[in-house]
Design an enzyme around this catalytic site. Structure first.
Site, PDB file in Angstrom:
ATOM      1  N   CYS A  72    -111.048  -5.539 -10.744  1.00 50.85           N
ATOM      2  CA  CYS A  72    -111.602  -4.214 -10.446  1.00 50.85           C
ATOM      3  C   CYS A  72    -112.470  -4.257  -9.193  1.00 50.85           C
ATOM      4  O   CYS A  72    -112.382  -3.377  -8.338  1.00 50.85           O
ATOM      5  CB  CYS A  72    -112.425  -3.694 -11.628  1.00 50.85           C
ATOM      6  SG  CYS A  72    -111.423  -3.168 -13.017  1.00 50.85           S
ATOM      7  N   PRO A  88    -111.329 -12.115 -15.622  1.00 54.75           N
ATOM      8  CA  PRO A  88    -110.214 -11.707 -14.762  1.00 54.75           C
ATOM      9  C   PRO A  88    -110.129 -10.197 -14.524  1.00 54.75           C
ATOM     10  O   PRO A  88    -109.835  -9.765 -13.406  1.00 54.75           O
ATOM     11  CB  PRO A  88    -108.981 -12.204 -15.519  1.00 54.75           C
ATOM     12  CG  PRO A  88    -109.441 -12.628 -16.868  1.00 54.75           C
ATOM     13  CD  PRO A  88    -110.891 -12.941 -16.762  1.00 54.75           C
ATOM     14  N   LYS A  89    -110.404  -9.407 -15.537  1.00 48.21           N
ATOM     15  CA  LYS A  89    -110.266  -7.957 -15.392  1.00 48.21           C
ATOM     16  C   LYS A  89    -111.341  -7.383 -14.472  1.00 48.21           C
ATOM     17  O   LYS A  89    -111.052  -6.583 -13.570  1.00 48.21           O
ATOM     18  CB  LYS A  89    -110.312  -7.298 -16.779  1.00 48.21           C
ATOM     19  CG  LYS A  89    -109.797  -5.888 -16.814  1.00 48.21           C
ATOM     20  CD  LYS A  89    -110.869  -4.892 -16.476  1.00 48.21           C
ATOM     21  CE  LYS A  89    -110.350  -3.474 -16.564  1.00 48.21           C
ATOM     22  NZ  LYS A  89    -111.433  -2.521 -16.291  1.00 48.21           N
ATOM     23  N   VAL A  90    -112.587  -7.773 -14.713  1.00 48.72           N
ATOM     24  CA  VAL A  90    -113.694  -7.275 -13.891  1.00 48.72           C
ATOM     25  C   VAL A  90    -113.507  -7.736 -12.439  1.00 48.72           C
ATOM     26  O   VAL A  90    -113.691  -6.956 -11.498  1.00 48.72           O
ATOM     27  CB  VAL A  90    -115.051  -7.740 -14.459  1.00 48.72           C
ATOM     28  CG1 VAL A  90    -116.185  -7.435 -13.490  1.00 48.72           C
ATOM     29  CG2 VAL A  90    -115.316  -7.076 -15.803  1.00 48.72           C
TER      30      VAL A  90
END
Length: 287
Positions: A224, A219-221
DNA sequence: TGGCAGGGTCATA
DNA sequence: TATGACCCTGCC
């Protein structure tokens, strides 16, 4: 802002508002720009080397033609966005107000989605200097050469180029356990199984799900890539810093889902830029 | 000098 | 939904 062609390969942006190179390049959204000894920044992006400097209210780009500026850098530096208006609509929250004041002149870059994807796969559980080192090494080994002022720079390698190598070879760039993710993702993109252009045209949630199918992309990548490479302002990357500050100030014991939902309800399509101000502010003020 | 955590993700249970 | 492992590096 007025765009002036100063000579054959120099563009001057006259009277640019809300633009400060250090806050743009050091806020953790990009990895290939470095401060030079003369106060400028030199970087490789979108297949070009560029040196950029500020002179009072002006910004100077070199080497750069008018055609290149209009085709590449106007969008890359988000020059058509009205950051005065953005800050105005975000104003009112004490912490965010301080963060916006601290990070004045920060802008969200429109980077190349592919480069962004691999860069943020590398960023997982990693530190910024090492991330930069790995990306530089990958580019030196597998990217095209570009020359500027007698020095050789290297463009970021294409999906085809990276897909052609084994994880063991890629691992020599010191990317560790991320090497198989890089190679596999490169194969999937190079083979056309997943199309980044198509993802870019999707709405945010669908695009997020699509990116998460790639190995090494959580989810974070995904957020980004959506924010820094695909212009999705709703994306709100939640890393340890953001989680810490949101839990401390707004939502104690919140889950990742809670935080993202909170951010979208509170900031809407400006969630991403709010995140970027907050991230830069807390990271720079906690060392 | 050794231990620890770092812009997370993935595999298990 | 919650833990632990994971390549490396720099810092304490």
């Amino acid at each position: 802002m007025t765009v002036i062609q100063a000579d054959d390969d120099t563009i001057v942006l006259d009277n640019v508002q809300h633009f400060y190179l250090e806050h743009i390049f050091e806020s953790g959204q990009c990895f290939r720009w470095n401060a030079s000894s003369e106060g400028s920044y030199i970087g490789v992006a979108m297949g070009h080397v560029l040196e950029i400097r500020q002179q009072g209210p002006n910004v100077v780009l070199h080497p750069c033609t008018m055609e290149e500026f209009e085709r590449v850098w106007r969008r890359y530096f988000d020059l058509d966005a009205d950051y005065g208006a953005i800050k105005h609509s975000l104003a009112g929250d004490p912490t965010l107000d301080k963060a916006m004041e601290f990070g004045y002149g920060m802008r969200l870059l429109h980077q190349d989605p592919w480069e962004c994807l691999i860069s943020f796969i590398i960023s997982a559980n990693n530190r910024i200097p090492r991330i930069k080192g790995i990306i530089e090494e990958l580019s030196m080994r597998y990217g095209n050469q570009l020359e500027y002022k007698g020095r050789i720079y290297y463009d970021f390698p294409s999906p085809n180029e990276l897909a052609r190598h084994t994880p063991d070879e890629i691992c020599e760039c010191r990317c560790g356990y991320r090497a198989p993710y890089i190679v596999e993702t490169a194969r999937i993109i190079a083979g056309g199984e997943i199309d980044l252009k198509a993802i870019e045209s999707m709405e945010y949630h669908e695009a997020h799900r699509a990116l998460m199918k790639l190995p090494g992309v959580g989810p974070k990548v995904a957020d980004c890539v959506l924010l820094f490479g695909m212009g999705k302002g709703e994306a709100f990357p939640v890393d340890v810093w953001i989680k810490r500050v949101v839990e401390q100030l707004y939502l104690p014991n919140a889950s990742l889902k809670d935080i993202k939902k909170w951010a979208y309800q509170r900031f809407g399509r400006l969630a991403g830029i709010a995140q970027q101000y907050l991230f830069y502010y807390i990271r720079e003020n906690s060392r």
